[in-house]
Design a protein around this motif. Structure first.
Motif, PDB file in Angstrom:
ATOM      1  N   THR A 151     -16.834  27.159  -3.282  1.00 40.18           N
ATOM      2  CA  THR A 151     -17.080  25.751  -2.958  1.00 40.18           C
ATOM      3  C   THR A 151     -18.058  25.141  -3.955  1.00 40.18           C
ATOM      4  OG1 THR A 151     -18.942  26.242  -1.518  1.00 40.18           O
ATOM      5  CG2 THR A 151     -16.761  26.206  -0.495  1.00 40.18           C
ATOM      6  N   ARG A 155      -7.300  23.132   6.672  1.00 38.89           N
ATOM      7  CA  ARG A 155      -8.341  23.935   6.003  1.00 38.89           C
ATOM      8  C   ARG A 155      -8.038  24.022   4.519  1.00 38.89           C
ATOM      9  NH1 ARG A 155      -7.573  29.204   9.399  1.00 38.89           N
ATOM     10  NH2 ARG A 155      -5.461  28.563   8.897  1.00 38.89           N
ATOM     11  N   ILE A 202     -17.358  13.404  16.480  1.00 38.73           N
ATOM     12  CA  ILE A 202     -16.702  13.637  15.183  1.00 38.73           C
ATOM     13  C   ILE A 202     -15.860  12.409  14.812  1.00 38.73           C
ATOM     14  CG2 ILE A 202     -14.838  14.970  14.083  1.00 38.73           C
ATOM     15  CD1 ILE A 202     -15.998  17.467  15.530  1.00 38.73           C
ATOM     16  N   TYR A 234     -17.330  10.531  11.637  1.00 37.70           N
ATOM     17  CA  TYR A 234     -16.586  10.829  10.407  1.00 37.70           C
ATOM     18  C   TYR A 234     -15.344   9.952  10.250  1.00 37.70           C
ATOM     19  CZ  TYR A 234     -19.420  15.125  10.385  1.00 37.70           C
ATOM     20  OH  TYR A 234     -20.444  16.031  10.381  1.00 37.70           O
ATOM     21  N   ALA A 244     -14.660  17.246   9.324  1.00 41.72           N
ATOM     22  CA  ALA A 244     -15.359  18.242  10.150  1.00 41.72           C
ATOM     23  C   ALA A 244     -14.886  19.654   9.814  1.00 41.72           C
ATOM     24  CB  ALA A 244     -15.128  17.939  11.630  1.00 41.72           C
ATOM     25  N   ASN A 269     -13.673  20.919   7.155  1.00 42.27           N
ATOM     26  CA  ASN A 269     -14.069  21.389   5.823  1.00 42.27           C
ATOM     27  C   ASN A 269     -15.545  21.152   5.509  1.00 42.27           C
ATOM     28  OD1 ASN A 269     -11.376  22.255   4.665  1.00 42.27           O
ATOM     29  ND2 ASN A 269     -10.908  20.181   5.400  1.00 42.27           N
ATOM     30  N   ASP A 270     -16.303  20.690   6.506  1.00 38.12           N
ATOM     31  CA  ASP A 270     -17.729  20.368   6.310  1.00 38.12           C
ATOM     32  C   ASP A 270     -17.915  19.561   5.012  1.00 38.12           C
ATOM     33  OD1 ASP A 270     -20.479  20.259   6.564  1.00 38.12           O
ATOM     34  OD2 ASP A 270     -20.814  22.235   5.662  1.00 38.12           O
ATOM     35  N   GLU A 271     -17.108  18.508   4.868  1.00 40.66           N
ATOM     36  CA  GLU A 271     -17.061  17.812   3.579  1.00 40.66           C
ATOM     37  C   GLU A 271     -18.374  17.122   3.228  1.00 40.66           C
ATOM     38  OE1 GLU A 271     -13.459  15.533   2.820  1.00 40.66           O
ATOM     39  OE2 GLU A 271     -12.333  16.914   4.072  1.00 40.66           O
ATOM     40  N   GLY A 317     -21.408  17.968   4.314  1.00 50.23           N
ATOM     41  CA  GLY A 317     -22.398  19.022   4.045  1.00 50.23           C
ATOM     42  C   GLY A 317     -22.208  19.558   2.634  1.00 50.23           C
ATOM     43  N   GLU A 318     -20.954  19.786   2.259  1.00 47.57           N
ATOM     44  CA  GLU A 318     -20.646  20.280   0.914  1.00 47.57           C
ATOM     45  C   GLU A 318     -21.134  19.292  -0.151  1.00 47.57           C
ATOM     46  OE1 GLU A 318     -18.991  22.797  -0.938  1.00 47.57           O
ATOM     47  OE2 GLU A 318     -19.718  23.851   0.806  1.00 47.57           O
ATOM     48  N   ARG A 333     -24.912  19.292  -0.456  1.00 48.70           N
ATOM     49  CA  ARG A 333     -25.415  20.487  -1.170  1.00 48.70           C
ATOM     50  C   ARG A 333     -25.189  20.339  -2.678  1.00 48.70           C
ATOM     51  NH1 ARG A 333     -23.871  22.715   3.681  1.00 48.70           N
ATOM     52  NH2 ARG A 333     -21.704  23.147   3.167  1.00 48.70           N
TER      53      ARG A 333
END
Ligand SMILES: C[S@@+](CC[C@H](N)C(=O)[O-])C[C@H]1O[C@@H](n2cnc3c(N)ncnc32)[C@H](O)[C@@H]1O
Length: 333
Positions: free
Chosen positions: A94, A140, A163, A167, A223, A225-227, A229-230, A233
């Motif tokens: 990732t 996913r 969510i 989102y 949600a 793919n925690d897009e 959050g990615e 980071r």
């Protein structure tokens, strides 16, 4: 090498995904011979091919999707035999982890991120990203972990509503979550078509003609793919991986992502509100190591939007490193 020039070789590719704003991306990155670049979202390889066509450089291509990695490996092998001065290093994983994945290779002259899903992913019914093609409710990107079906069949009503609200920015979130809970009590929700029907049964189409389930699908994808959050980071790490003169270039497709990017780049460039006179001046406020080449996002041209409607919502923002990082002084850069 045979008669094919590297440029022809690189541009002759399967058009499964049309790269968005490629000319503007290359303009912002300005790849040069000997340069070192990260393409954090390899996808169909459109940006990587563009960079490698432009300059005899090295690109590290990251993707979390095994099918994108397979395309990257094929391109990398092709380059090795036919254009060895241009290199693609394939990196499964990732972009949020680029700091760990590529720390030993830093610093880089450019990092590019094209946030979101590729046409390969959306158009393949089996991947379950779209209600336009009925398929298993999956979504996913990495083809592992918790799927969208797991989420809609297991989450509490409040979690689902949150969510969809946060989102998907959908004001009907509670109504949609309640409909999902009722439907799954009869039978688990396993397909994209069934989920779209459930949403449509409680939300009437509005004047825009946009399908009522569009926001719910966006929300679940983010949600699963925690897009965000990615992205956060990557925003925390990428500037620190740049060499002096290096650029971070990011294309986003909706306001949730663009807001994060705009704020992080402005902060890195010291464009934060002046601290109160009671607060100590931070070093970054006094002497930021970065500038914003454009304060406003770069948008796709009318001509590109006509050719590729997906580019309509794209926003490109970038950051330029103007001072060397203390961690890389005296190193490759
Ligand atoms: C919009 S496509 C990129 C298209 C590419 N620029 C091109 O021109 O072909 C996004 C790609 O990024 C990948 N991706 C999305 N989020 C990711 C993440 N957090 N880490 C790694 N890859 C990611 C997806 O799997 C997809 O292949």
């Amino acid at each position: 090498m045979n008669a094919i020039t590297p440029l022809a070789l690189l541009m002759d590719h399967d058009p499964g995904h049309v790269p968005v704003m490629l000319a503007e991306i290359l303009d912002a990155l300005s790849p040069h011979d000997g340069g070192r670049y990260i393409d954090g979202t390899f996808g169909g390889g459109g940006y990587t091919r563009g960079m490698l066509s432009h300059a005899a450089c090295t690109v590290w291509g990251i993707d979390r999707d095994p099918t994108a990695i397979a395309r990257a490996l094929a391109l990398s092998a092709d380059l090795e035999s036919r254009a060895p001065s241009r290199k693609l290093v394939t990196v499964p994983g990732t972009f949020g982890a680029m700091g760990e994945l590529l720390a030993d290779e830093a610093p880089f002259d450019g990092i590019v991120l094209d946030i979101g899903v590729s046409s390969y992913q959306i158009d393949e019914a089996e991947r379950g990203f779209s209600f336009r093609h009925d398929g298993p409710l999956d979504m996913r990107m990495s083809q592992s972990g918790r799927s969208a079906a797991d989420l809609v069949n297991e989450a509490e009503a409040d979690e689902l509503a949150d969510i969809i609200y946060h989102y998907g920015e959908d004001r009907m979130s509670r109504r949609i979550a309640a409909a999902i809970i009722r439907a799954r009590a009869e039978e688990p929700i396993r397909t994209t078509a069934r989920l779209a029907d459930i949403v449509r049964s409680v939300v009437r189409p509005d004047k825009t003609g946009i399908h009522p389930a569009t926001r719910t699908f966006q929300a679940l994808r983010i949600a699963v793919n925690d897009e965000l959050g990615e992205l956060q980071r990557a925003l925390d790490t990428a500037p620190g991986l740049l060499a002096e003169g290096g650029r971070l270039v990011i294309v986003t497709f909706h306001s949730l992502e663009d807001r994060l990017v705009k704020r992080a780049l402005a902060q890195a460039a010291g464009r934060v509100s002046r601290p109160s006179r009671h607060e100590p001046m931070t070093e970054r406020f006094i002497a930021p190591d970065f500038v914003l080449p454009h304060t406003r996002p770069v948008l796709a041209s009318e001509e590109e939007i006509r050719r590729n409607p997906r580019s309509r919502s794209a926003k490109l923002r970038s950051l330029l490193r103007t001072a060397p990082s203390a961690s890389f002084r005296g190193s490759r850069s």
